[in-house]
Write a protein that holds these residues in place. Structure first.
Motif, short mmCIF file in Angstrom:
data_model
loop_
_atom_site.label_atom_id
_atom_site.label_comp_id
_atom_site.label_asym_id
_atom_site.label_seq_id
_atom_site.Cartn_x
_atom_site.Cartn_y
_atom_site.Cartn_z
N THR A 103 0.89 -1.14 -0.04
CA THR A 103 0.00 -0.08 -0.11
C THR A 103 1.04 1.39 0.03
O THR A 103 1.06 1.89 -1.05
CB THR A 103 -0.83 0.03 1.31
OG1 THR A 103 0.01 -0.10 2.44
CG2 THR A 103 -2.04 -1.06 1.22
N GLU A 104 1.43 1.48 1.07
CA GLU A 104 2.08 2.79 1.24
C GLU A 104 3.32 2.86 0.41
O GLU A 104 3.88 3.72 -0.08
CB GLU A 104 2.48 3.15 2.78
CG GLU A 104 2.40 4.41 3.10
CD GLU A 104 2.94 4.78 4.62
OE1 GLU A 104 2.27 3.91 5.49
OE2 GLU A 104 3.69 5.35 4.88
N TYR A 105 4.06 1.53 0.23
CA TYR A 105 5.25 1.44 -0.36
C TYR A 105 5.36 0.81 -1.62
O TYR A 105 6.20 0.22 -1.99
CB TYR A 105 6.60 0.70 0.70
CG TYR A 105 6.80 1.75 1.79
CD1 TYR A 105 7.75 2.51 1.72
CD2 TYR A 105 6.08 2.02 2.89
CE1 TYR A 105 8.24 3.48 2.80
CE2 TYR A 105 6.46 2.68 4.09
CZ TYR A 105 7.69 3.74 3.82
OH TYR A 105 8.04 4.49 4.66
N LEU A 106 4.17 0.89 -2.34
CA LEU A 106 3.85 0.14 -3.39
C LEU A 106 5.03 0.64 -4.55
O LEU A 106 5.53 -0.28 -5.28
CB LEU A 106 2.44 0.19 -3.84
CG LEU A 106 2.24 -0.41 -5.23
CD1 LEU A 106 2.40 -1.96 -5.05
CD2 LEU A 106 0.86 0.05 -5.64
N PHE A 107 5.06 2.03 -4.43
CA PHE A 107 6.18 2.94 -5.64
C PHE A 107 7.41 2.32 -5.42
O PHE A 107 7.91 1.77 -6.32
CB PHE A 107 6.13 4.30 -5.46
CG PHE A 107 6.59 5.14 -6.57
CD1 PHE A 107 6.06 4.61 -7.91
CD2 PHE A 107 7.63 5.74 -6.27
CE1 PHE A 107 6.73 5.34 -9.01
CE2 PHE A 107 8.07 6.47 -7.50
CZ PHE A 107 7.68 6.24 -8.71
N PRO A 108 8.03 2.43 -4.25
CA PRO A 108 9.38 1.90 -4.28
C PRO A 108 9.47 0.43 -4.35
O PRO A 108 10.40 -0.19 -5.02
CB PRO A 108 9.87 2.21 -2.93
CG PRO A 108 8.70 2.98 -2.12
CD PRO A 108 7.74 3.20 -3.13
#
Lengths: 475, 173
Positions: free
Chosen positions: B142-147
């Protein structure tokens, strides 16, 4: 924890670029003519340039900050791709390493740079940096049968890994201190005051400075650069002297001016000695080089020193002048490498400074181009290099760093010796032997673009300066 | 009772330092790798001790299991006899000791004045209740999907790079 689909608008250039890179990787399997792969990469990259203005905003919980600042840097990266690919096409077949993965790796490296420029979180910044660096390590060792290319790749890799260690240590310290890795939240937390002279924060800033100094090849963390630049394929040397350096400056500005913005008094003490050493060592050691790629490596080190002045100034004008300088540097440096690549032919290496002797006799056009790029690298008007340096030095003077600028001007004068020596050799000496230039339409186009912009920015810098200033204002 | 965690931490921290020194000072690379295996297990225990059971498992599976085997393969390709005769350190090692000693003193001194930042949502309590693996999985997607997605690109480059640098054809035509 509910998952909301994030707004993909601000990361559209990176997304399209990733699709392009994957497509190139696949297309390489079916396309036998690698020139077609190169042209596809150029066309795709040009398309991504068009997407840049529409992709502004913040997304992924502030992990991506796509503002004018990152947009300007992304433009430099994409330009770097186009120019590098143009000068590579013929060169790769001369070196007999005409493989399609080359173009895919260049694109992946550029995705890493783009992620770095718009990173709003230190984790994204680190991963972008690794993506950029890993691709570049492979590119540096692309000529597998050449032991020097292997050496370049290995040295770059080992020292790059070392720098990554420093970066991660710096990130972990700042995470412990502030409880976050978000750049703007770090800025907010540190901005509340009470951190001036905090030893852990200073160590963390030193680690960041060390890690980024490796990437921009600043002294004393430049040891990899001469060997890596000399051994790597010339087109890759051009690529990595512009792209990773500009990306390094993008994150240097983002971290030091945003996250550590309230700590300027502390970090300028770290960066000023680095800048002075970089200009000094770069320019003085360049004097004694016999290999032109090695000489340009030291020149590239010295230019990192000049550009650091804009970061040290810490003002909006300073940031704008760094951005302008990186753009100018892209044009003049790739132009110079373009001429060097022309000298490389089937049975002739053409990367010694003595190979330029008497070039003007047989190849007056190539010599004239080299003359202009050398003038620009020296910083002689009416070339872009002069304007770039002028605005950098002005911004540093306005910010009150007159002493450092005086040192920079002195070193800049020293640099005239080794740049103009090439001009002297080309015009005043007799040619030693017959040199066959390996020209191609693509290389000609790259040289024409770089020449036009070097002269255009030199005469009318205001267009690009205004763009850089507008971009720096959003930062 | 309250002393026990400190004792555990003290042992693992001390053992990790000693084992790291053993890894870099052994002349025989095989011995170095073996000490490193022990080092990795201690690091994994340290993670376990911090309620990070997923990271501990990964440490054992990936580092001890995969990477160390790779190291052993590389070591077996070396000429061990030659390796044993060459000096363990290059001539400039005093400078390295000086610099790393300086960094150590600086870090140790800065620990005295450390002020930890605000605590996040994931307290020890919450992690013990929900389990570390679940929390990590949720936050990663969720929060760290991009990295997380960038990391997949980094891995792809590792594969492509390995093929480029090791495939059969050295020259094109």
């Amino acid at each position: 924890m509910p998952f909301l689909m994030p707004d993909l608008g601000p990361v559209m250039p990176e997304l399209v670029m990733t699709v392009l890179a994957l497509f190139i990787l696949m297309a390489d399997l079916v396309i036998k003519r690698k020139e077609t792969v190169a042209l596809l990469s150029i066309a795709g990259t040009a398309g991504v340039v068009m997407l840049l203005p529409g992709a502004l905003g913040t997304t992924f919980n502030g992990m991506v900050l796509s503002d004018g600042y990152s947009m300007f840097f992304k433009f430099i990266f994409l330009l770097n791709v186009i120019l590098t690919v143009l000068i590579s096409i013929k060169y790769l077949s001369i070196e007999r390493v005409n493989f399609g993965e080359y173009y895919a790796l260049i694109l992946f490296s550029t995705i890493g740079m783009m992620l770095m420029a718009s990173a709003g979180d230190l984790i994204v910044l680190y991963l972008g940096l690794e993506l950029m660096a890993l691709s570049t390590y492979v590119l540096a060792g692309f000529i597998r049968y050449d032991i020097r290319s292997n050496e370049a790749s290995l040295k770059y890799f080992l020292l790059g890994a070392f720098a990554s260690g420093f970066l991660l240590y710096g990130i972990s310290l700042i995470y412990g201190l502030t409880g976050t890795t978000d750049i703007r939240m770090i800025a907010g937390y540190l901005g509340r005051g009470g951190f001036s002279g905090n030893p852990m924060l200073i160590i963390s800033m030193v680690f960041f400075a060390v890690a980024f100094s490796f990437k921009i090849a600043a002294v004393p963390f430049h040891m990899w650069a001469p060997d890596a630049y000399e051994g790597a394929p010339t087109s890759v040397t051009a690529f990595m002297s512009v792209g990773p350096k500009a990306a390094g400056f993008a994150v240097l500005g983002r971290v030091f001016l945003t996250a550590f913005g309230s700590m300027q008094a502390d970090w300028s003490i770290i960066l000023i000695p680095i800048a002075i050493l970089t200009m000094g060592v770069g320019n003085i050691v360049a004097l004694s080089q016999t290999n032109i790629k090695r000489m340009l490596a030291y020149s590239s080190i010295a230019h990192a020193g000049y550009a650091l002045l804009g970061i040290i100034a810490g003002t909006q004008d300073g940031v704008a002048s760094v951005m302008l300088y990186m753009l100018v540097y892209a044009f003049m440096n790739i132009g110079a490498f373009g001429v060097i690549i022309m000298l490389r032919s089937e049975n002739f290496k053409g990367d010694n400074i003595s190979d330029f002797e008497g070039l003007a006799k047989n190849h007056p056009l190539a010599a004239a181009l080299m003359l202009i790029f050398m003038f620009s690298l020296t910083g002689i008007p009416p070339t872009a290099g002069f304007m770039g340096k002028f605005y950098l030095f002005m911004s540093a003077i306005n910010a009150g760093y007159l002493g450092v600028v005086i040192i920079a001007v002195i070193f800049s004068a020293i640099s005239a010796y080794f740049y103009l020596r090439i001009v002297m050799l080309m015009y005043m000496k007799e040619p030693k032997g017959e040199i066959v230039l390996s020209t191609s339409p693509a290389l000609g186009l790259a040289l024409a673009i770089t020449l036009i912009f070097v002269l255009f920015i030199g005469v009318a810098p205001s267009i690009f300066l205004d763009l850089a200033k507008a971009a720096a204002a959003t930062f | 009772m309250s002393m026990l965690p400190q004792l555990f931490f003290g042992y693992f921290a001390f053992a990790i330092i000693v084992l790291s020194l053993l890894v870099i000072t052994r002349k025989n690379p095989v011995h170095s790798v073996m000490w490193m295996l022990l080092l990795f297990f201690h690091i994994a225990s340290m993670y376990l001790f911090l309620n990070a059971e997923f990271i501990a498992a990964i440490q054992v599976i990936v580092y001890a299991g995969a990477i160390l085997v790779l190291f052993l393969f590389v070591v077996l390709l070396l000429n061990l006899k030659e390796e044993l005769e060459s000096a363990r350190f290059v001539g400039s090692w005093p400078a390295a000791v000086l610099i790393s000693g300086g960094i150590f003193v600086g870090l140790a001194a800065s620990m005295l004045s450390v002020s930890l930042g605000p605590k996040g949502n994931f307290t020890v309590d919450l992690i013990q209740r929900v389990t570390h693996t679940k929390v990590l999985g949720q936050i990663l997607y969720t929060e760290y999907l991009f990295p997380f997605e960038i990391a997949s690109l980094v891995l792809l480059i590792a594969v492509v790079g390995a093929i480029v640098l090791a495939k059969k054809r050295m020259r094109s035509h």
